[in-house]
Design a protein around this motif. Structure first.
Motif, PDB file in Angstrom:
ATOM      1  N   THR A 156       6.798   2.530  12.258  1.00 57.89           N
ATOM      2  CA  THR A 156       7.927   2.704  11.342  1.00 57.89           C
ATOM      3  C   THR A 156       8.921   3.738  11.851  1.00 57.89           C
ATOM      4  O   THR A 156      10.139   3.533  11.797  1.00 57.89           O
ATOM      5  CB  THR A 156       7.423   3.117   9.946  1.00 57.89           C
ATOM      6  N   PHE A 157       8.418   4.865  12.348  1.00 57.85           N
ATOM      7  CA  PHE A 157       9.295   5.932  12.812  1.00 57.85           C
ATOM      8  C   PHE A 157       9.706   5.769  14.273  1.00 57.85           C
ATOM      9  O   PHE A 157      10.558   6.512  14.765  1.00 57.85           O
ATOM     10  CB  PHE A 157       8.606   7.292  12.635  1.00 57.85           C
ATOM     11  N   GLY A 158       9.089   4.806  14.964  1.00 60.66           N
ATOM     12  CA  GLY A 158       9.408   4.613  16.378  1.00 60.66           C
ATOM     13  C   GLY A 158       8.999   5.804  17.222  1.00 60.66           C
ATOM     14  O   GLY A 158       9.731   6.222  18.125  1.00 60.66           O
ATOM     15  N   ILE A 159       7.824   6.356  16.930  1.00 61.74           N
ATOM     16  CA  ILE A 159       7.340   7.528  17.657  1.00 61.74           C
ATOM     17  C   ILE A 159       5.991   7.193  18.284  1.00 61.74           C
ATOM     18  O   ILE A 159       5.204   6.431  17.705  1.00 61.74           O
ATOM     19  CB  ILE A 159       7.234   8.747  16.703  1.00 61.74           C
ATOM     20  N   ASP A 160       5.727   7.739  19.459  1.00 58.25           N
ATOM     21  CA  ASP A 160       4.497   7.447  20.179  1.00 58.25           C
ATOM     22  C   ASP A 160       3.270   7.795  19.325  1.00 58.25           C
ATOM     23  O   ASP A 160       3.204   8.866  18.720  1.00 58.25           O
ATOM     24  CB  ASP A 160       4.452   8.233  21.487  1.00 58.25           C
ATOM     25  N   GLU A 161       2.306   6.884  19.303  1.00 59.15           N
ATOM     26  CA  GLU A 161       1.132   7.076  18.458  1.00 59.15           C
ATOM     27  C   GLU A 161       0.343   8.327  18.847  1.00 59.15           C
ATOM     28  O   GLU A 161      -0.170   9.041  17.990  1.00 59.15           O
ATOM     29  CB  GLU A 161       0.223   5.841  18.537  1.00 59.15           C
ATOM     30  N   LYS A 163      13.736  13.964   9.872  1.00 60.55           N
ATOM     31  CA  LYS A 163      12.754  12.993  10.338  1.00 60.55           C
ATOM     32  C   LYS A 163      11.419  13.677  10.630  1.00 60.55           C
ATOM     33  O   LYS A 163      10.350  13.170  10.268  1.00 60.55           O
ATOM     34  CB  LYS A 163      13.272  12.283  11.596  1.00 60.55           C
ATOM     35  N   ALA A 164      11.467  14.841  11.265  1.00 61.89           N
ATOM     36  CA  ALA A 164      10.232  15.589  11.566  1.00 61.89           C
ATOM     37  C   ALA A 164       9.531  16.001  10.276  1.00 61.89           C
ATOM     38  O   ALA A 164       8.300  15.906  10.160  1.00 61.89           O
ATOM     39  CB  ALA A 164      10.562  16.814  12.414  1.00 61.89           C
ATOM     40  N   GLU A 165      10.307  16.453   9.292  1.00 62.69           N
ATOM     41  CA  GLU A 165       9.728  16.839   8.002  1.00 62.69           C
ATOM     42  C   GLU A 165       9.108  15.632   7.301  1.00 62.69           C
ATOM     43  O   GLU A 165       8.035  15.730   6.687  1.00 62.69           O
ATOM     44  CB  GLU A 165      10.799  17.469   7.118  1.00 62.69           C
ATOM     45  N   ALA A 166       9.793  14.492   7.404  1.00 56.73           N
ATOM     46  CA  ALA A 166       9.287  13.271   6.773  1.00 56.73           C
ATOM     47  C   ALA A 166       7.966  12.847   7.394  1.00 56.73           C
ATOM     48  O   ALA A 166       7.030  12.431   6.696  1.00 56.73           O
ATOM     49  CB  ALA A 166      10.322  12.154   6.893  1.00 56.73           C
ATOM     50  N   ILE A 167       7.872  12.940   8.722  1.00 48.08           N
ATOM     51  CA  ILE A 167       6.639  12.554   9.414  1.00 48.08           C
ATOM     52  C   ILE A 167       5.482  13.443   8.963  1.00 48.08           C
ATOM     53  O   ILE A 167       4.380  12.960   8.677  1.00 48.08           O
ATOM     54  CB  ILE A 167       6.826  12.627  10.942  1.00 48.08           C
ATOM     55  N   ASP A 212       0.841  -1.191   0.000  1.00 46.28           N
ATOM     56  CA  ASP A 212       0.000   0.000   0.000  1.00 46.28           C
ATOM     57  C   ASP A 212       0.880   1.246   0.000  1.00 46.28           C
ATOM     58  O   ASP A 212       2.008   1.244   0.490  1.00 46.28           O
ATOM     59  CB  ASP A 212      -0.965  -0.002   1.187  1.00 46.28           C
ATOM     60  N   PHE A 213       0.342   2.326  -0.555  1.00 43.94           N
ATOM     61  CA  PHE A 213       1.131   3.522  -0.815  1.00 43.94           C
ATOM     62  C   PHE A 213       1.665   4.166   0.458  1.00 43.94           C
ATOM     63  O   PHE A 213       2.814   4.615   0.506  1.00 43.94           O
ATOM     64  CB  PHE A 213       0.299   4.540  -1.600  1.00 43.94           C
ATOM     65  N   ILE A 214       0.844   4.237   1.504  1.00 44.64           N
ATOM     66  CA  ILE A 214       1.283   4.902   2.729  1.00 44.64           C
ATOM     67  C   ILE A 214       2.454   4.149   3.354  1.00 44.64           C
ATOM     68  O   ILE A 214       3.438   4.764   3.804  1.00 44.64           O
ATOM     69  CB  ILE A 214       0.120   5.028   3.737  1.00 44.64           C
ATOM     70  N   THR A 215       2.369   2.814   3.381  1.00 43.87           N
ATOM     71  CA  THR A 215       3.483   2.020   3.911  1.00 43.87           C
ATOM     72  C   THR A 215       4.746   2.252   3.086  1.00 43.87           C
ATOM     73  O   THR A 215       5.845   2.426   3.628  1.00 43.87           O
ATOM     74  CB  THR A 215       3.121   0.523   3.903  1.00 43.87           C
ATOM     75  N   PHE A 216       4.581   2.258   1.762  1.00 45.94           N
ATOM     76  CA  PHE A 216       5.708   2.495   0.866  1.00 45.94           C
ATOM     77  C   PHE A 216       6.337   3.866   1.124  1.00 45.94           C
ATOM     78  O   PHE A 216       7.547   3.992   1.286  1.00 45.94           O
ATOM     79  CB  PHE A 216       5.227   2.391  -0.583  1.00 45.94           C
ATOM     80  N   LYS A 217       5.495   4.889   1.185  1.00 43.12           N
ATOM     81  CA  LYS A 217       6.006   6.245   1.374  1.00 43.12           C
ATOM     82  C   LYS A 217       6.660   6.397   2.744  1.00 43.12           C
ATOM     83  O   LYS A 217       7.717   7.027   2.874  1.00 43.12           O
ATOM     84  CB  LYS A 217       4.877   7.258   1.212  1.00 43.12           C
ATOM     85  N   THR A 218       6.027   5.829   3.771  1.00 37.17           N
ATOM     86  CA  THR A 218       6.575   5.926   5.127  1.00 37.17           C
ATOM     87  C   THR A 218       7.962   5.300   5.189  1.00 37.17           C
ATOM     88  O   THR A 218       8.907   5.872   5.742  1.00 37.17           O
ATOM     89  CB  THR A 218       5.638   5.236   6.134  1.00 37.17           C
ATOM     90  N   THR A 219       8.103   4.101   4.623  1.00 32.75           N
ATOM     91  CA  THR A 219       9.389   3.403   4.625  1.00 32.75           C
ATOM     92  C   THR A 219      10.438   4.194   3.852  1.00 32.75           C
ATOM     93  O   THR A 219      11.589   4.330   4.280  1.00 32.75           O
ATOM     94  CB  THR A 219       9.231   2.001   4.014  1.00 32.75           C
ATOM     95  N   LEU A 220      10.016   4.758   2.716  1.00 32.05           N
ATOM     96  CA  LEU A 220      10.942   5.496   1.854  1.00 32.05           C
ATOM     97  C   LEU A 220      11.478   6.744   2.555  1.00 32.05           C
ATOM     98  O   LEU A 220      12.690   6.963   2.621  1.00 32.05           O
ATOM     99  CB  LEU A 220      10.228   5.881   0.555  1.00 32.05           C
ATOM    100  N   VAL A 221      10.572   7.569   3.085  1.00 31.45           N
ATOM    101  CA  VAL A 221      11.029   8.834   3.691  1.00 31.45           C
ATOM    102  C   VAL A 221      11.737   8.591   5.019  1.00 31.45           C
ATOM    103  O   VAL A 221      12.636   9.346   5.398  1.00 31.45           O
ATOM    104  CB  VAL A 221       9.856   9.822   3.871  1.00 31.45           C
ATOM    105  N   ALA A 222      11.357   7.506   5.729  1.00 40.64           N
ATOM    106  CA  ALA A 222      12.039   7.190   6.987  1.00 40.64           C
ATOM    107  C   ALA A 222      13.485   6.793   6.715  1.00 40.64           C
ATOM    108  O   ALA A 222      14.405   7.167   7.456  1.00 40.64           O
ATOM    109  CB  ALA A 222      11.307   6.068   7.713  1.00 40.64           C
ATOM    110  N   VAL A 229      -5.423   3.001  10.779  1.00 43.01           N
ATOM    111  CA  VAL A 229      -4.424   1.943  10.568  1.00 43.01           C
ATOM    112  C   VAL A 229      -3.102   2.551  10.097  1.00 43.01           C
ATOM    113  O   VAL A 229      -2.018   2.174  10.564  1.00 43.01           O
ATOM    114  CB  VAL A 229      -4.939   0.911   9.540  1.00 43.01           C
ATOM    115  N   PHE A 230      -3.174   3.516   9.176  1.00 47.47           N
ATOM    116  CA  PHE A 230      -1.961   4.150   8.660  1.00 47.47           C
ATOM    117  C   PHE A 230      -1.213   4.912   9.762  1.00 47.47           C
ATOM    118  O   PHE A 230       0.018   4.920   9.794  1.00 47.47           O
ATOM    119  CB  PHE A 230      -2.294   5.087   7.503  1.00 47.47           C
TER     120      PHE A 230
END
Length: 693
Positions: A424-429, A394-398, A374-384, A416-417
């Motif tokens: 992925t970013f290891g940041i509190d939800e 990292k803040a800009e990527a988030i 899915d696109f969000i997972t792909f984008k999250t992994t890419l920018v992370a 879910v996203f």
């Protein structure tokens, strides 16, 4: 666009034979009263697509597609309602008299038609040169063959070649009698100007010494061209496209869609690539549900085209980092439009065309199935990965990812996203949720500051299912019976009960703003059953000279239904009766509103039929057709009983709250009366009363 008179629309619908129309696209086989076939809109082995000749309706019990003969043409051809009517009129030789055009309108129509004609001439001319001229065969055909394309694909997409000459097309067209000005208007020839921009009077071909890729609109007409040079010249653009014209608007065209549309419906997914050769190689390799944006940024018009055929898009990215970043921005538009977006990334240095030629058709298909995400997972992994250990990046990527999540209309998907991004970013939800709410509330506050406190409901905001930062989160579960009763109670329902001679009529007072989502399923089912009988058997007699429609209207009154769509349909039927006509399911199913067409089709379509073998064995089953009065009485009684039970539940719930004595005794009196009425209705229906006392 000319308006087609209602009388002519009705004539077209009544003339069109749905079996003939559907039979042009699938092979129908009779089973019982209906015709069956594998669905033309999705892949299946066992036929679940049913056509009812008597009611002129179709329905797929697999994918849910349903409607009348006009809707079928709209679905299968991807056309508008008016275009579908014109298709049927042409098939059955019915003349549609269009309103007389003004001189200006007629001139504009002639201009467009002339451009279509010269574009088709150019396409045929280039195609002949590719396959029959010495230059076309040695250079153009040789290049396409080198790229792995066979003759069948070349002919399917009507590829061509333009001679390396200044005026070959212009001279050939003029010799054939075509006006030079339309060649110019469609961008096939160019006017040479001097240094001051003045017309020198000289004209020459736009495309010279290039392989030609005709661009078709959704109806298959050529509207423009893409052209690839085969010369190694850094000063010359590798690809040259037709300019915008009266017939070609690049933002509303997808290369290959005309050839791919049926496959997109059947496979229920559209593969989106960048270039012409990507489309051609994949199509030849058996992946026919593929289109290209032709190197331009994806537009809203192109996305609307995709949505006509599927809600699922898989974007095939080249393995080029710069290209991926540029494409990410356009992909957000896909999310915003409500499409389900997945991504496949090819190895670095490869694009879909080169990769399928490298690994072959079968391994390519396996790769895109295995690598799709899915696109969000792909984008999250890419920018992370790109942000690495840099806190600022990292803040800009988030924030970049949160902006994409905000484009997703579905609240559950957004939740879910957000959870995936947190992991992925290891940041509190909760930190992400807080930042997300700031992001979506900003545009909402600008548009409607008074609604800023209503999370997820402000203008421009996206409902995530989360409250704004600092507020309590709502329970992530369905409402309990008690909560639903409380909601109903505070909605202000009051009941008026009358015992009529032939039965019981219960007329609930409507809340000021009823929400269909708040209507219990059992009430929706009962209302749907009443409406089904009205639509299907309106003219059938329950007693001498008393029709089903008149009987139901007399029993239930003008506005008995609470579900908004059902109430609207009831009113349409009532107006038909007032005009001394019985509602006709065949005509109602052609309503211009998709919700009504779908509802009528669902009401009129049954998946199972009584086996004809039962009649052979002299086993007779009485049904609502044989006993319309009994069917109507049962439907009315069930609907009334549900209303009584709802009011009884509300009264019982009110007793759970502290009340003044006078109000409590009044409620107890209401409960006693409602229970008596409930028992009376149960006795009429022949059901067992099993409610607490």
């Amino acid at each position: 666009m000319a308006r087609i008179p209602k009388e002519l629309v009705d004539h077209i619908i009544q003339t069109a034979d749905i079996v003939e129309v559907v039979g042009d696209f699938v092979q129908l086989k009779r089973k019982g009263q209906n015709m069956w076939a594998p669905c033309p809109f999705h892949n299946e082995k066992s036929p679940s697509f049913s056509v009812n000749p008597a009611k002129s309706l179709y329905k797929c019990f697999g994918c849910g597609k349903a409607g009348g003969v006009v809707q079928f043409v709209m679905d299968v051809e991807g056309t508008s309602y008016v275009e579908a009517l014109k298709y049927l009129a042409k098939k059955y030789a019915i003349t549609i008299e269009e309103e007389e055009k003004t001189p200006q309108q007629q001139l504009e129509q002639n201009e467009r038609d002339s451009q279509f004609i010269v574009s088709d001439f150019a396409k045929n001319h280039y195609h002949r040169l590719l396959l029959n001229s010495e230059e076309g065969m040695s250079i153009g055909y040789g290049y396409l063959k080198e790229r792995g394309l066979n003759l069948a694909t070349i002919q399917q997409f009507e590829l061509g070649y333009s001679l390396d000459s200044w005026d070959d097309l212009m001279k050939t067209a003029e010799k054939a009698g075509y006006d030079k000005k339309y060649l110019e208007k469609s961008g096939l020839i160019v006017t040479k100007t001097d240094d001051q921009g003045h017309d020198t009077g000289r004209r020459y071909d736009r495309f010279r010494g290039r392989v030609m890729f005709p661009i078709h609109n959704i109806s298959g007409r050529v509207v423009g061209f893409g052209a690839r040079t085969l010369k190694r010249d850094d000063k010359m653009a590798k690809y040259l496209n037709s300019p915008e014209s009266d017939i070609y608007h690049k933002s509303d065209v997808l290369y290959g869609l005309f050839q791919a549309r049926q496959a997109i419906r059947t496979e229920e997914v559209c593969y989106l690539v960048e270039g012409y050769l990507d489309v051609l190689s994949l199509y030849q390799g058996g992946i026919k549900n593929v289109v290209a944006s032709s190197g331009t940024s994806l537009t809203e018009g192109q996305i609307r085209l995709i949505k006509r055929y599927s809600d699922n898009v898989t974007v095939l990215y080249d393995g080029d980092a710069a290209g991926i970043k540029a494409s990410l921005r356009g992909t957000d538009l896909l999310l915003e439009s409500g499409l389900n977006v997945r991504v496949v990334l090819f190895p670095d240095g490869d694009d879909p065309d080169s990769y399928i030629r490298k690994v072959g058709d079968q391994r390519f298909a396996q790769y895109i199935e295995k690598s799709s995400q899915d696109f969000i997972t792909f984008k999250t992994t890419l920018v992370a990965r790109e942000a690495s250990n840099d806190p600022v990046k990292k803040a800009e990527a988030i924030r970049d990812v949160l902006n994409s999540i905000a484009k997703v209309p579905d609240a559950i998907k957004r939740q879910v996203f957000l959870q995936q991004t947190s992991a992925t970013f290891g940041i509190d939800e909760q930190v992400l949720i807080t930042e997300y709410n700031k992001l979506v509330k900003a545009p909402a506050a600008k548009q409607a500051s008074g609604n800023a406190g209503n999370y997820g409901n402000g203008a421009g905001s996206a409902n995530t299912g989360y409250p704004p930062s600092g507020t309590a989160r709502p329970p992530a579960r369905p409402m309990s019976d008690e909560e639903e009763a409380e909601m109903l109670m505070y909605g202000g329902h009051e009941a008026t009960v009358e015992v009529l001679g032939a039965g019981v009529s219960f007329q609930p007072a409507k809340p000021a703003a009823a929400d269909d989502e708040d209507t219990p399923d059992v009430l929706k089912l009962c209302e749907r059953e009443v409406l089904r009988l009205l639509v299907l058997y309106a003219g059938r007699e329950v007693d001498p000279e008393i029709s089903v429609a008149a009987y139901l209207m007399g029993q239930l009154g003008e506005n008995p239904l609470t579900v908004s769509l059902y109430a609207e349909m009831w009113e349409i039927c009532r107006q038909e009766l007032l005009a001394n006509r019985f509602p006709d399911a065949r005509l109602l199913a052609q309503n211009e509103r998709a919700e009504i067409r779908s509802l009528i089709t669902d009401l009129a379509t049954e998946r199972y039929e009584i086996s004809p073998n039962w009649r052979i064995k002299e086993i007779y089953v009485l049904n609502e057709v044989d006993l319309p009065k009994q069917a109507c009485d049962n439907a009315v009684l069930r609907l009334n009983k549900v209303h009584v039970q709802r009011e009884l539940d509300i009264c019982l719930e009110r007793l759970r709250h502290p009340l003044p004595d006078a109000e409590m005794f009044e409620i107890l009196g209401d409960i006693k009366r409602l229970k008596e009425l409930d028992n009376e209705l149960a006795a009429m229906l022949g059901t067992v009363v099993a409610r607490g006392t």
